[in-house]
Scaffold this active site. Structure first.
Site, PDB file in Angstrom:
ATOM      1  N   HIS A   1      17.017  20.983  47.160  1.00 34.21           N
ATOM      2  CA  HIS A   1      17.583  21.905  46.074  1.00 34.21           C
ATOM      3  C   HIS A   1      19.242  22.251  45.497  1.00 34.21           C
ATOM      4  O   HIS A   1      19.331  22.843  44.154  1.00 34.21           O
ATOM      5  CB  HIS A   1      16.667  23.374  45.932  1.00 34.21           C
ATOM      6  CG  HIS A   1      15.480  22.396  45.869  1.00 34.21           C
ATOM      7  ND1 HIS A   1      14.964  22.754  44.822  1.00 34.21           N
ATOM      8  CD2 HIS A   1      14.230  22.250  46.378  1.00 34.21           C
ATOM      9  CE1 HIS A   1      13.421  22.472  44.305  1.00 34.21           C
ATOM     10  NE2 HIS A   1      13.017  22.065  45.875  1.00 34.21           N
TER      11      HIS A   1
ATOM     12  N   ASP B   1      26.637  24.829  43.035  1.00 30.58           N
ATOM     13  CA  ASP B   1      25.167  24.962  42.892  1.00 30.58           C
ATOM     14  C   ASP B   1      24.321  23.868  42.815  1.00 30.58           C
ATOM     15  O   ASP B   1      25.113  23.176  42.432  1.00 30.58           O
ATOM     16  CB  ASP B   1      25.048  26.001  41.562  1.00 30.58           C
ATOM     17  CG  ASP B   1      23.745  27.009  41.517  1.00 30.58           C
ATOM     18  OD1 ASP B   1      23.145  27.044  42.505  1.00 30.58           O
ATOM     19  OD2 ASP B   1      23.946  27.755  41.146  1.00 30.58           O
TER      20      ASP B   1
HETATM   21  P1  ADQ Z   1      18.852  29.929  43.473  1.00 31.22           P
HETATM   22  O1  ADQ Z   1      19.902  29.832  44.024  1.00 31.22           O
HETATM   23  O2  ADQ Z   1      17.966  30.839  43.788  1.00 31.22           O
HETATM   24  O3  ADQ Z   1      18.202  28.291  43.558  1.00 31.22           O
HETATM   25  P2  ADQ Z   1      18.489  29.560  40.512  1.00 31.22           P
HETATM   26  O4  ADQ Z   1      18.625  28.038  40.038  1.00 31.22           O
HETATM   27  O5  ADQ Z   1      19.504  29.746  39.449  1.00 31.22           O
HETATM   28  O6  ADQ Z   1      19.196  29.725  42.045  1.00 31.22           O
HETATM   29  O7  ADQ Z   1      17.712  30.659  40.004  1.00 31.22           O
HETATM   30  C1  ADQ Z   1      16.478  30.543  40.948  1.00 31.22           C
HETATM   31  C2  ADQ Z   1      15.045  31.336  39.535  1.00 31.22           C
HETATM   32  O8  ADQ Z   1      15.416  32.914  40.940  1.00 31.22           O
HETATM   33  C3  ADQ Z   1      15.312  31.038  38.619  1.00 31.22           C
HETATM   34  O9  ADQ Z   1      14.525  31.023  37.886  1.00 31.22           O
HETATM   35  C4  ADQ Z   1      15.778  32.951  37.586  1.00 31.22           C
HETATM   36  O10 ADQ Z   1      15.123  33.507  36.525  1.00 31.22           O
HETATM   37  C5  ADQ Z   1      15.683  33.620  39.321  1.00 31.22           C
HETATM   38  N1  ADQ Z   1      15.998  34.326  39.244  1.00 31.22           N
HETATM   39  C6  ADQ Z   1      17.696  34.973  39.223  1.00 31.22           C
HETATM   40  N2  ADQ Z   1      18.020  36.172  39.924  1.00 31.22           N
HETATM   41  C7  ADQ Z   1      17.244  36.498  39.250  1.00 31.22           C
HETATM   42  C8  ADQ Z   1      17.023  38.206  38.764  1.00 31.22           C
HETATM   43  N3  ADQ Z   1      18.576  38.713  39.256  1.00 31.22           N
HETATM   44  N4  ADQ Z   1      15.616  38.307  38.917  1.00 31.22           N
HETATM   45  C9  ADQ Z   1      14.697  38.160  38.272  1.00 31.22           C
HETATM   46  N5  ADQ Z   1      14.501  36.412  38.530  1.00 31.22           N
HETATM   47  C10 ADQ Z   1      16.231  36.110  38.771  1.00 31.22           C
HETATM   48  C11 ADQ Z   1      18.180  26.990  44.268  1.00 31.22           C
HETATM   49  C12 ADQ Z   1      19.534  26.402  44.190  1.00 31.22           C
HETATM   50  C13 ADQ Z   1      19.916  26.122  43.194  1.00 31.22           C
HETATM   51  C14 ADQ Z   1      18.818  25.351  42.887  1.00 31.22           C
HETATM   52  C15 ADQ Z   1      17.463  25.753  42.588  1.00 31.22           C
HETATM   53  C16 ADQ Z   1      16.090  25.351  41.496  1.00 31.22           C
HETATM   54  O11 ADQ Z   1      20.143  26.919  44.845  1.00 31.22           O
HETATM   55  O12 ADQ Z   1      21.270  25.914  43.131  1.00 31.22           O
HETATM   56  O13 ADQ Z   1      18.266  25.657  40.473  1.00 31.22           O
HETATM   57  O14 ADQ Z   1      17.307  26.335  43.420  1.00 31.22           O
HETATM   58  O15 ADQ Z   1      16.210  23.728  42.422  1.00 31.22           O
END
Ligand code: ADQ
Length: 463
Positions: free
Chosen positions: A157, A363
């Site tokens: 990821h 990211d």
């Molecule tokens: P993350 O680093 O967690 O994921 P991201 O893909 O932006 O980053 O977010 C994942 C989920 O968490 C989103 O559905 C978002 O809505 C939710 N989220 C984030 N911040 C939040 C908040 N403050 N309150 C509630 N919900 C929140 C990792 C990798 C990413 C990759 C994903 C999926 O780091 O690059 O996109 O996995 O593969």
């Protein structure tokens, strides 16, 4: 018939009859429901050393959830240590933040082996194992050592860094040899896949095979690009549902303009640089003062890792300083909320904003960028300002793409976004939606699962 066994560090907290928390968990659940299958991971519990490693089962319709507990030492070495204090910063190009210890690397392998042993006891030879993310890079090797010949795939990821960056991590050779025991390794973007292949060709003498296969360490592995997506229709439906928080937010804006950012509190998300860019925006475009507000939602994550505690302190101080400098009696430039929101409350918040400001330093994909776009009203959409170093920027080329290290450039993009005419906003939004509908969450899941199962899939370009 072969079953799918999904393995991830944590199994999403799921209660029967309740909607699942995140899009990813929902996507994985759907795949399991279709074929019936197993989801395996750490329970989140830390127990005394003697009690760790026993798998517990919970049935959820056609899905069986298996979890194991970890000991304090397992947790410190595998999760807090090598995974989050070494691998995470290295994979995100933050080599100065990475701390390496051979003992922790051994602990990481030990926990991967503990998972492997428990999975080996459950798996039939024809079952297919789909592992997720940077916590489990040594899982396939451990399963092979436990005598499993199953088909195994890993989807990463996070980004995969350029070879010279990976090589700052002392155990890179051991790690890569182990990782290559998977049959299929999936990446978010072509850049990540190319960096992986580049390392193997230069450092391990790999030869390119047919398609995206590589011959290395005496075996053939397949690689592929599978950009993760969101369910566009579902996000829009959630954004439209009545929500108390969004109504409150809208009322509090009183006709002023809103920029929204949503992240886990993590140094890779570029929050410090983003605050600085917003400050530059207020300096360079005085007409925005008293008008534009940045809402930053960032719940703490991994708060038992030192670097995460530091970034939290630093951001609180910066938010206070910027507000002290610019706030007026009836306007606060930066609203910084140190907590998470349930999905049902979060999606409607995106729809209130005129700008989605997503500027990670690196990211893997960044689903927030895609959720922001999907949540918008197609007749009057907001504008996405997106870092060139988010995987999402490879697909979402109709966003305003910025360099997250360029404060002036971000300030300019914010001004441009806020001033953009409706016609251009609609055109860009339609473009973004077109790409996102094609590269949906379902397609990500189906393509990876089909490739892993060895079924023929046409090579489909990312865009
Ligand atoms: P993350 O680093 O967690 O994921 P991201 O893909 O932006 O980053 O977010 C994942 C989920 O968490 C989103 O559905 C978002 O809505 C939710 N989220 C984030 N911040 C939040 C908040 N403050 N309150 C509630 N919900 C929140 C990792 C990798 C990413 C990759 C994903 C999926 O780091 O690059 O996109 O996995 O593969």
């Amino acid at each position: 018939m072969s079953r799918l066994i999904v393995v991830s560090n944590r199994v999403a907290p799921i209660t029967e009859g309740q909607p699942t928390a995140g899009g990813l968990a929902a996507g994985v659940m759907d795949a399991l429901k279709e074929k019936g299958g197993i989801w395996f991971g750490w329970s989140g519990e830390i127990v005394p050393a003697g009690a760790a490693g026993e798998a517990r089962e919970q049935a959820l319709g056609p899905i069986r959830l298996f979890t194991v507990d970890l000991s304090r030492r397992d947790y410190d070495e595998y999760y807090r240590g090598f995974a989050n204090d070494t691998l995470w910063p290295t994979l995100h190009y933050q080599t100065a933040l990475a701390r390496f210890d051979w003992g922790e690397f051994a602990g990481y392998r030990r926990v991967n082996a503990l998972f492997a042993k428990a999975i080996a006891a459950l798996a039939a030879p024809e079952d297919i194992v789909w592992a997720h993310d940077y916590h489990l890079l040594c899982l396939a090797e451990a399963m092979r050592e436990a005598g499993c010949a199953n088909r195994m795939g890993l989807f990463l990821h996070t980004p995969f860094p350029a070879p010279q960056v990976l090589m700052t991590m002392p155990a890179h050779a051991e790690l890569m040899r182990s990782l290559c025991q998977f049959d299929l390794i999936g990446f978010q973007t072509d850049i990540d896949r190319a960096a992986f292949a580049d390392y193997l060709v230069r450092e391990a003498g790999a030869r390119q095979g047919r398609g995206q296969a590589l011959h290395v360490f005496g075996r053939e592995i397949r690689t592929g690009v599978y950009p993760i997506g969101v369910d566009v229709a579902e996000v829009r439906a959630q954004a439209l549902a009545p929500a108390r928080d969004a109504a409150q937010l809208r009322a509090s804006m009183g006709g002023r303009r809103l920029l929204i950012s949503v992240d886990r509190l993590d140094y890779s998300k570029g929050l410090r640089q983003r605050f600085a860019a917003f400050e530059r925006f207020l300096e360079d475009y005085p007409s925005a003062r008293g008008d534009a507000t940045l809402l930053q939602i960032a719940p703490p994550s991994r708060s038992d890792v030192q670097t995460y505690r530091e970034i939290r302190r630093e951001l609180e101080a910066e938010a206070g300083r910027i507000n002290g400098r610019f706030a007026e009696l009836d306007w606060m430039p930066l609203r910084y909320l140190n907590r998470g929101f349930a999905r049902a409350q979060l999606m409607p918040l995106y729809a209130v904003a005129q700008i989605g400001l997503v500027t990670p330093l690196r990211d893997g994909m960044n689903l927030v960028a895609k959720e922001f776009v999907a949540a918008q009203d197609p007749q009057d959409p907001g504008v996405l300002v997106l870092s060139q170093f988010a995987g999402a920027a490879r697909e979402l080329t109709a966003a305003l793409i910025v360099n997250p290290f360029d404060m002036t450039g971000i300030a300019r993009a914010l001004d441009r976004g806020l001033g953009m005419q409706r016609g251009e906003r609609m055109e860009r939004h339609a473009d973004l939606l077109r790409v996102m509908r094609r590269n949906s969450l379902a397609r990500w899941r189906d393509r990876f699962a089909a490739d892993l199962a060895g079924r023929k899939q046409g090579i489909v370009p990312v865009q």
